[in-house]
Design a protein around this motif. Structure first.
Motif, PDB file in Angstrom:
ATOM      1  N   LEU A   1       1.028  -1.157  -0.095  1.00 33.00           N
ATOM      2  CA  LEU A   1       0.112   0.205  -0.061  1.00 33.00           C
ATOM      3  C   LEU A   1       0.790   1.256  -0.178  1.00 33.00           C
ATOM      4  O   LEU A   1       0.470   1.991  -0.643  1.00 33.00           O
TER       5      LEU A   1
ATOM      6  N   ARG B   1       2.358   1.516  -3.476  1.00 29.71           N
ATOM      7  CA  ARG B   1       1.298   2.186  -4.375  1.00 29.71           C
ATOM      8  C   ARG B   1       1.097   3.713  -4.080  1.00 29.71           C
ATOM      9  O   ARG B   1       0.880   4.309  -5.216  1.00 29.71           O
ATOM     10  N   LEU B   2       0.983   4.146  -2.915  1.00 28.13           N
ATOM     11  CA  LEU B   2       0.804   5.456  -2.524  1.00 28.13           C
ATOM     12  C   LEU B   2       2.189   6.432  -3.094  1.00 28.13           C
ATOM     13  O   LEU B   2       1.790   7.457  -3.847  1.00 28.13           O
TER      14      LEU B   2
ATOM     15  N   ASP C   1       1.723   6.490  -7.036  1.00 33.06           N
ATOM     16  CA  ASP C   1       0.544   7.284  -7.220  1.00 33.06           C
ATOM     17  C   ASP C   1       0.935   8.723  -7.117  1.00 33.06           C
ATOM     18  O   ASP C   1       0.552   9.789  -7.640  1.00 33.06           O
TER      19      ASP C   1
ATOM     20  N   ILE D   1      -2.684  12.920  -1.654  1.00 30.64           N
ATOM     21  CA  ILE D   1      -1.654  11.837  -1.354  1.00 30.64           C
ATOM     22  C   ILE D   1      -0.468  12.265  -0.390  1.00 30.64           C
ATOM     23  O   ILE D   1      -0.062  11.327   0.859  1.00 30.64           O
TER      24      ILE D   1
ATOM     25  N   ASP E   1       0.637  -3.091   5.811  1.00 36.72           N
ATOM     26  CA  ASP E   1      -0.668  -2.753   5.298  1.00 36.72           C
ATOM     27  C   ASP E   1      -1.614  -2.491   6.216  1.00 36.72           C
ATOM     28  O   ASP E   1      -2.548  -1.583   6.235  1.00 36.72           O
TER      29      ASP E   1
ATOM     30  N   LEU F   1      -5.566   5.237   7.421  1.00 40.81           N
ATOM     31  CA  LEU F   1      -6.685   5.597   6.284  1.00 40.81           C
ATOM     32  C   LEU F   1      -7.964   5.779   6.839  1.00 40.81           C
ATOM     33  O   LEU F   1      -8.784   6.738   6.767  1.00 40.81           O
TER      34      LEU F   1
ATOM     35  N   THR G   1     -10.135   5.488  -1.958  1.00 39.32           N
ATOM     36  CA  THR G   1      -9.525   4.772  -3.221  1.00 39.32           C
ATOM     37  C   THR G   1      -8.286   3.658  -2.560  1.00 39.32           C
ATOM     38  O   THR G   1      -8.011   2.736  -3.248  1.00 39.32           O
ATOM     39  N   TYR G   2      -7.678   4.286  -1.534  1.00 35.51           N
ATOM     40  CA  TYR G   2      -6.518   3.251  -1.035  1.00 35.51           C
ATOM     41  C   TYR G   2      -7.076   2.234   0.227  1.00 35.51           C
ATOM     42  O   TYR G   2      -6.167   1.419   0.495  1.00 35.51           O
TER      43      TYR G   2
END
Length: 149
Positions: free
Chosen positions: A4, A7-8, A11, A27, A47, A54, A89-90
């Protein structure tokens, strides 16, 4: 590094290249919140830890939206909604009500819970299974309804 967090980072790079300022700002907020916890607690978040961060951010945004709308500050509420959408979205896919009911039934059967006195035992096991994928307040109400029958 957790998938995760990777991915951040990816992005964030993509948002910089695309010059998507609002997306990039959100972000960066997420990354800053994660980094703050890692520094404060001297740990590397996995994660599950990132999802916890989050979820906290989502709760803060929802509270802010409610307050801004009550104060008739729609432009601020809209900004919070945008941030909420990006953060969501995350998060992992939320459980459906039927899936939550199935988890509750499984845990109640497994623990032999039959009264409100068993609420803590049931809640502890369910929280481990659905954390980040369901609102624990709603889950708690469903457990209470199930145990009071």
């Amino acid at each position: 590094m957790s998938s995760l967090k990777l991915r951040l980072k990816e992005d964030q790079k993509a948002a910089m290249r695309a010059k998507a300022k609002s997306l990039l700002a959100v972000i960066r907020q997420i990354n800053a919140a994660i980094k703050q916890i890692e520094i404060d607690q001297r740990i590397e978040l996995d994660d599950v830890g990132v999802v916890t961060v989050l979820n906290k951010m989502v709760k803060q945004r929802r509270d802010s939206i409610t307050q801004y709308e009550a104060a008739e500050r729609q432009e601020l509420a809209d900004q919070e909604k945008l941030e909420l959408d990006v953060i969501a979205t995350y998060l992992p896919q939320p459980l459906s009500p039927a899936e939550i009911e199935a988890v509750i039934e499984e845990v109640v059967t497994k623990t032999g819970a039959n009264s409100m006195q068993d609420m803590g035992k049931v809640m502890g096991q369910i929280k481990a299974k659905v954390e980040g994928r369901a609102d624990m307040g709603d889950v708690s109400k469903l457990i209470k309804a199930r145990l009071s029958n």
